[in-house]
Scaffold this motif. Sequence first.
Motif, short mmCIF file in Angstrom:
data_model
loop_
_atom_site.label_atom_id
_atom_site.label_comp_id
_atom_site.label_asym_id
_atom_site.label_seq_id
_atom_site.Cartn_x
_atom_site.Cartn_y
_atom_site.Cartn_z
N ALA A 30 0.93 -1.16 0.00
CA ALA A 30 0.07 -0.06 -0.12
C ALA A 30 0.70 1.29 -0.19
N VAL A 31 2.16 1.05 0.21
CA VAL A 31 2.99 2.26 0.26
C VAL A 31 3.77 2.77 -0.84
N ALA A 32 3.46 3.92 -1.31
CA ALA A 32 4.40 4.27 -2.81
C ALA A 32 5.69 4.97 -2.28
N GLU A 33 5.38 5.73 -1.22
CA GLU A 33 6.85 6.66 -0.86
C GLU A 33 6.72 6.86 0.75
N ALA A 34 8.05 6.67 1.23
CA ALA A 34 8.10 6.84 2.54
C ALA A 34 9.17 8.06 3.00
N ALA A 35 8.89 8.53 4.08
CA ALA A 35 10.12 9.67 4.60
C ALA A 35 10.04 9.38 5.95
N VAL A 36 11.30 9.12 6.61
CA VAL A 36 11.27 9.08 8.12
C VAL A 36 12.14 9.82 8.74
N ILE A 37 11.66 10.50 10.15
CA ILE A 37 12.47 11.53 10.75
C ILE A 37 12.49 11.09 12.34
N GLY A 38 13.43 11.72 12.88
CA GLY A 38 13.37 11.69 14.44
C GLY A 38 12.60 12.91 14.87
N ALA A 39 11.43 12.82 15.80
CA ALA A 39 10.91 13.91 16.31
C ALA A 39 11.10 13.90 17.67
N PRO A 40 11.37 15.27 18.41
CA PRO A 40 11.71 15.29 19.53
C PRO A 40 10.79 14.35 20.56
N ASP A 41 11.30 13.74 21.62
CA ASP A 41 10.22 13.08 22.41
C ASP A 41 10.86 13.08 23.90
N PRO A 42 10.15 13.47 24.72
CA PRO A 42 10.58 13.63 26.19
C PRO A 42 11.06 12.41 26.89
N ASP A 43 10.73 11.11 26.49
CA ASP A 43 10.95 9.75 27.17
C ASP A 43 11.88 9.39 26.20
N LEU A 44 11.84 9.40 25.00
CA LEU A 44 12.73 8.29 23.88
C LEU A 44 13.79 9.24 23.54
N GLY A 45 13.92 10.85 23.68
CA GLY A 45 14.90 11.48 22.89
C GLY A 45 14.45 11.92 21.66
N GLU A 46 14.27 10.77 20.93
CA GLU A 46 13.57 11.04 19.48
C GLU A 46 12.73 10.09 19.18
N ARG A 47 11.63 10.17 18.67
CA ARG A 47 10.66 9.25 18.18
C ARG A 47 10.76 8.96 17.01
N ILE A 48 10.69 8.05 16.47
CA ILE A 48 10.64 7.49 14.81
C ILE A 48 9.34 7.85 14.44
N LEU A 49 9.22 8.91 13.50
CA LEU A 49 8.10 9.39 12.77
C LEU A 49 8.05 9.15 11.41
N ALA A 50 7.00 8.39 10.85
CA ALA A 50 7.12 8.17 9.49
C ALA A 50 5.99 8.79 8.71
N PHE A 51 6.24 9.28 7.33
CA PHE A 51 5.49 9.99 6.59
C PHE A 51 5.35 9.08 5.37
N VAL A 52 4.13 8.54 4.80
CA VAL A 52 3.89 8.20 3.73
C VAL A 52 2.92 8.60 2.71
N VAL A 53 3.07 8.03 1.52
CA VAL A 53 2.29 8.39 0.52
C VAL A 53 1.79 6.89 -0.04
#
Length: 468
Positions: A396-419
């Motif tokens: 179902a995924v055509a494209e994806a981009a993943v970044i680290g978003a600031p998170d008070p617990d994990l430091g960075e949370r893995i955040l994915a954007f998909v088309v």
Amino acid sequence: MELLFPWLAAPSERACVRLGERALTQRQLAAAIGGVVATLRARGAEPGARIGVWTKPALETLVCFAALAAAGYVIVPMDPKLGEAERAHVEVTAKPAVILGPEDVSLEGAGAWTPVPIRGETALLLFTSGTTGAPKAAAITDRNIAANLDMLADAWAWTGDDTVVHALPLFHVHGLVLGLFGALRRGGALRWVPRFSPADLAAAVAEEASRGSAIVFAVPTMYHRLCEAADQAAGLAAARLLVSGSAPLRADEHRTIERLFGQAPVERYGLTETLINCSTRGDGDRRAGSVGRPLRGVELRLVDDARVPLSTAEARDLGGEICVRGPHVFAGYLDRPDATSAVMDAEGWFYTGDVATISDDGFVTIIGRRSTDIIKCGGFKVGAGEIEACLCEHPAVAEAAVIGAPDPDLGERILAFVVTRSPVEPGVLVDHVAARLSPHKRPREVKILEALPRNAMGKIVKTALRGA
Ligand code: MCA
Ligand code: AMP
């Protein structure tokens, strides 16, 4: 002739590894090592061979690692939660001759064996993520390990009287090299809590402190959770040192730890490839937000984008990429001279990708990272490219981009954007990644977009995703 664990020349009755109620003395561990060596020889694996180890929660796992390091095998730690493709990658890349689990280890011991002196040979292959592609195997030598552990002993006045207490996984530098090998090199003990909870870690600290001296190794996410559950974690205050590393510890959390547990944490900074580079000292200034000065024996400098060293004023006011040199820097990536020469120059300087400033009195403060494609989540390093490729394997995924978003617990949370090509629930994509890769690499959130932001060249602009 120097041994990695010097006490093996004359093992004593002191406890050296403990998990829950089970513990082994040096003499018992030395005997159990003989058993592991005999098992390997029976399977045709002589010292020098690569041996995989499933890092399962058992005292036998600690025995296995100690045996391989002492007898001169090349250790390939393997997380039992590796996804199928990751496991295949480890096996194809590192080609372990034998893979051991705790069920292969008998504590009874068998046969004579000989500790191997430090030779400057590869002792450990650790898989580490890069910005793109599958993880690479970093080849770390016995000499790297010994040199770095001795630098840390100097910084922390770490001796055989200390018991390290940690709840870290054993497939990374922090838990294995510092935690287990560090404790054994000093002639002290490791108390391993294989599954982290604030209450269990703090109870283990209190117990070990009541026997002598306890020092704690943990990642910032663990300290965050210990502070949140401080009422269950009072035992932490009994530690001689609280050491934090593997990811940035926020200055406010540094102060919270000091307020709740009566001492400021000691912060240290490292990488899989270099082991530990900087630390505040046990007897020195523990400055919130700083990882301290370079360890004795580490050369450290900051460089600009063209790898030209910065002046003292530029290092203080502008900041630049940290590069380091010394006996602790690894031998290279296994079978990847291209990747090795990208991070290490002909003079032995290793380029970390971390950006820092250095104060006039030599304290290093990490202010960022050169690449947005490296994410530190809960202290685990994760490459965005690996997750993007995995997401794109879903029909179902055509494209994806993943970044680290600031998170008070994990430091960075893995955040994915998909088309998407067809409708799909975000949770399905989270499970898709968790099933194929180690679960800690799963996105904590998946957002579906109409299109990914691109620049005029057609390249995805990850910084524009931050507010999306
Ligand atoms: C969750 N789980 C799932 C899914 N969601 N399984 C399948 N599908 C899903 N969708 C499972 C996980 O497998 C796990 O299983 C459990 O749920 C919790 O996982 P998770 O949420 O990822 O754990 P966490 O609570 O966020 O863990 C926090 C942590 C961990 C304990 C702080 O991040 C950690 O151990 N960090 C240490 C990292 C480290 O050692 N780094 C050192 C790198 P189950 O319940 O069975 O466990 S060395 C380094 O960096 C350098 C050299 C240095 O400086 O040290
Ligand atoms: P790894 O490859 O898992 O060993 O991760 C190494 C990376 O972790 C470094 O390049 C840093 O970005 C980060 N890191 C480790 N320790 C610290 C620390 N004390 N403060 C900030 N970042 C850290």
